[in-house]
Design a protein around this motif. Structure first.
Motif, PDB file in Angstrom:
ATOM      1  N   ARG A  30       0.746  -1.192   0.062  1.00 16.06           N
ATOM      2  CA  ARG A  30      -0.132   0.018   0.013  1.00 16.06           C
ATOM      3  C   ARG A  30       0.829   1.205  -0.061  1.00 16.06           C
ATOM      4  N   VAL A  31       0.363   2.362  -0.290  1.00 18.69           N
ATOM      5  CA  VAL A  31       1.210   3.453  -0.571  1.00 18.69           C
ATOM      6  C   VAL A  31       0.673   4.765   0.480  1.00 18.69           C
ATOM      7  N   GLN A  32       1.749   5.206   1.270  1.00 15.15           N
ATOM      8  CA  GLN A  32       1.506   6.526   1.828  1.00 15.15           C
ATOM      9  C   GLN A  32       2.026   7.721   1.269  1.00 15.15           C
ATOM     10  N   MET A  56       7.674  22.496  -3.809  1.00 21.12           N
ATOM     11  CA  MET A  56       6.876  21.289  -3.079  1.00 21.12           C
ATOM     12  C   MET A  56       7.369  19.993  -3.582  1.00 21.12           C
ATOM     13  N   ILE A  57       7.061  19.132  -2.931  1.00 21.65           N
ATOM     14  CA  ILE A  57       7.255  17.564  -3.477  1.00 21.65           C
ATOM     15  C   ILE A  57       6.454  16.746  -2.954  1.00 21.65           C
ATOM     16  N   SER A  58       5.849  15.570  -3.741  1.00 20.14           N
ATOM     17  CA  SER A  58       4.863  14.674  -3.287  1.00 20.14           C
ATOM     18  C   SER A  58       5.683  13.354  -3.133  1.00 20.14           C
ATOM     19  N   ARG A  59       5.660  12.832  -1.863  1.00 23.75           N
ATOM     20  CA  ARG A  59       6.449  11.424  -1.716  1.00 23.75           C
ATOM     21  C   ARG A  59       5.472  10.365  -1.508  1.00 23.75           C
ATOM     22  N   PHE A  60       5.495   9.359  -2.274  1.00 18.10           N
ATOM     23  CA  PHE A  60       4.682   8.324  -2.311  1.00 18.10           C
ATOM     24  C   PHE A  60       5.834   7.011  -1.826  1.00 18.10           C
ATOM     25  N   THR A  61       5.428   6.648  -0.521  1.00 18.89           N
ATOM     26  CA  THR A  61       6.234   5.566   0.037  1.00 18.89           C
ATOM     27  C   THR A  61       5.446   4.216   0.117  1.00 18.89           C
ATOM     28  N   PRO A  62       6.064   3.203  -0.540  1.00 20.91           N
ATOM     29  CA  PRO A  62       5.443   1.667  -0.363  1.00 20.91           C
ATOM     30  C   PRO A  62       5.390   1.247   0.912  1.00 20.91           C
ATOM     31  N   ILE A  63       4.392   0.758   1.487  1.00 21.50           N
ATOM     32  CA  ILE A  63       4.097  -0.008   2.760  1.00 21.50           C
ATOM     33  C   ILE A  63       3.621  -1.374   2.587  1.00 21.50           C
ATOM     34  N   ALA A  65       1.627  -4.625   2.832  1.00 23.25           N
ATOM     35  CA  ALA A  65       0.104  -4.498   2.911  1.00 23.25           C
ATOM     36  C   ALA A  65      -0.061  -4.714   4.436  1.00 23.25           C
ATOM     37  N   ARG A  66       0.727  -5.794   4.927  1.00 24.62           N
ATOM     38  CA  ARG A  66       0.244  -6.162   6.422  1.00 24.62           C
ATOM     39  C   ARG A  66       0.636  -5.145   7.211  1.00 24.62           C
ATOM     40  N   ASP A  67       1.519  -4.409   6.928  1.00 24.54           N
ATOM     41  CA  ASP A  67       1.756  -3.211   8.004  1.00 24.54           C
ATOM     42  C   ASP A  67       0.867  -1.910   7.757  1.00 24.54           C
ATOM     43  N   CYS A  68       0.030  -2.022   6.891  1.00 22.53           N
ATOM     44  CA  CYS A  68      -0.932  -0.693   6.283  1.00 22.53           C
ATOM     45  C   CYS A  68      -2.104  -1.081   7.361  1.00 22.53           C
ATOM     46  N   LEU A  69      -2.307  -0.474   8.447  1.00 27.47           N
ATOM     47  CA  LEU A  69      -3.543  -0.743   9.434  1.00 27.47           C
ATOM     48  C   LEU A  69      -4.913   0.065   8.955  1.00 27.47           C
ATOM     49  N   GLN A  70      -4.794   0.958   8.055  1.00 26.06           N
ATOM     50  CA  GLN A  70      -5.653   1.803   7.523  1.00 26.06           C
ATOM     51  C   GLN A  70      -5.539   2.270   6.437  1.00 26.06           C
ATOM     52  N   THR A  71      -6.493   2.331   5.283  1.00 27.93           N
ATOM     53  CA  THR A  71      -6.570   3.118   4.325  1.00 27.93           C
ATOM     54  C   THR A  71      -7.637   4.248   4.356  1.00 27.93           C
ATOM     55  N   CYS A 113      -2.596   4.661   2.170  1.00 26.16           N
ATOM     56  CA  CYS A 113      -2.411   4.071   3.659  1.00 26.16           C
ATOM     57  C   CYS A 113      -2.420   5.291   4.362  1.00 26.16           C
ATOM     58  N   CYS A 114      -3.164   5.407   5.426  1.00 25.23           N
ATOM     59  CA  CYS A 114      -3.396   6.590   6.445  1.00 25.23           C
ATOM     60  C   CYS A 114      -2.837   6.108   7.774  1.00 25.23           C
TER      61      CYS A 114
END
Length: 394
Positions: A30-32, A56-63, A65-71, A113-114
């Protein structure tokens, strides 16, 4: 260097009625999404010396899936940026008497992922960032890829593609705005810097060369912010769309931290055209755009070969695409149900769907960066694939 951060859309875009959601990438990640303002007090803004350079930058970090507790679903753009981009697209299409359905951009959302599982063994330079996530990253991405936008184009128009690339490659993906060039940049304090200082005229060589140099300095600022020191080039790639393509080559000439570059359908500008690059480079064009039709591509290829004969460089073409392959336009056409308009397909979306385009980009860019940055085999870059017949080797 001073850093400040903001929630890119959740705060400023609150209250919008959303109608379209970009599909969540079907990968183990999932992505933060984190957006940050970077301020370099050591460098006056090259377009406006009355204040230091701020971007300004946007950063998309892969998480995992097991560690993404909420989207959660977040607005694709703030109301101000959506309205401004509507006007920009409308003006562009008006030259061909094509209409753009205003309000589409304001209706779109990304699912990110939030809430992230906190692991004490992990650490991140950006732990104090306000972002669409809680806790620390649970694993270190395989590397970092900077994404350069088209000339004058907001980084927000690359968010869905960047999310897909991060999820598909397992790399941090960072998209950059370049104030005074980018059509509009909105900052956390609500202020906006509008662009227009860099013309779209390909003959405006002095202005374009200046813009490339500014982009290279901005990229160096981003790499400093990410904590990537000299000698880390094996971990950093640069993929540029349109004007971002020559920017990738320019950064590679000036910063050894970037170990591989990709030009996605951009005419080449700057010193790299005549001297080439010394590290792996991939050129990907829309149909008919390659070194046989674009003399800047031919000069860049020949210079790279002449000055660095052992450097890997290939050209590919994506059938059914149009200019702006790396941007979100294809995915917007899919999600917003706009592919029934033949005029928009021909001008913005391309005949190949956004979903198919991003699938191909994920696979080929992943193999390229694993090869160029990690020393693995060429994978799909070795030759034509029956699975992806749209990708043609030139």
């Amino acid at each position: 260097m001073q850093l400040t951060h903001l929630l890119p859309a959740a705060v400023l875009g609150a209250g919008l009625v959303q109608t379209g959601v970009f599909p969540v990438p079907d990968t183990p990640y999932r992505v933060q999404w984190t957006s940050s303002e970077l301020v370099d007090h050591a460098r006056p803004d090259p377009f406006n010396s009355s204040h230091p350079r701020r971007i300004m930058i946007s950063r998309f970090t892969p998480i995992p899936a097991r560690d993404c507790l909420q989207t959660c679903r977040v607005p694709y753009m703030t109301p101000l940026m959506a309205s401004h981009e509507d006007a920009v697209i409308t003006a562009f299409l008006a030259r061909g008497n094509i209409s753009w359905p205003r309000g589409v951009l304001a209706s779109l959302e990304l699912e990110v992922c939030c809430k992230v599982l906190r692991r004490s063994s992990s650490s991140s330079k950006n732990n104090n960032a306000r972002s669409f996530g809680v806790g620390l990253k649970s694993s270190v991405p395989r590397g970092t890829v900077l994404v350069g936008t088209g000339l004058n184009t907001t980084r927000l128009m690359y968010s869905a593609s960047a999310q897909n690339l991060a999820a598909g490659m397992g790399y941090d993906v960072v998209v950059m705005d370049h104030p005074y060039e980018t059509d509009a940049v909105q900052f956390p304090d609500g202020s906006v810097i509008y662009g227009g200082r860099v013309p779209r005229d390909p003959n405006a060589t002095e202005a374009l060369a200046h813009a490339l140099d500014v982009r290279s300095q901005d990229a160096a600022l981003v790499l400093d912010y990410l904590g990537i020191g000299q000698g880390c080039g094996e971990r950093v790639g640069f993929a540029g769309d349109s004007f971002g393509g020559p920017a990738a080559a320019d950064v590679m000439l000036k910063d050894r931290r970037v170990g591989a570059g990709v030009n996605v359908d951009g005419m080449m500008f700057g010193p790299a055209v005549n001297v080439g690059v010394a590290r792996p480079f991939l050129s990907l064009g829309s149909p008919g755009h390659n070194s046989t039709s674009d003399e800047t591509w031919a000069r860049f290829r020949d210079a790279t070969t002449a000055n660095n004969s052992r450097v890997w460089h290939k050209e590919l073409s994506l059938a059914g695409s149009v200019h702006g392959i790396l941007s979100d336009f294809g995915l917007i056409g899919d999600v917003a149900g706009l592919r029934d308009s033949g005029e928009l397909v021909g001008s913005l979306f391309g005949k190949i769907t956004g979903a198919r385009t991003i699938e191909i980009l994920k696979e080929y860019l992943s193999d390229f960066f694993e090869f160029a940055l990690k020393g693995k085999g060429q994978g799909l870059l070795a030759g034509p694939s029956q699975k992806y017949p749209e990708l043609i080797f030139v």
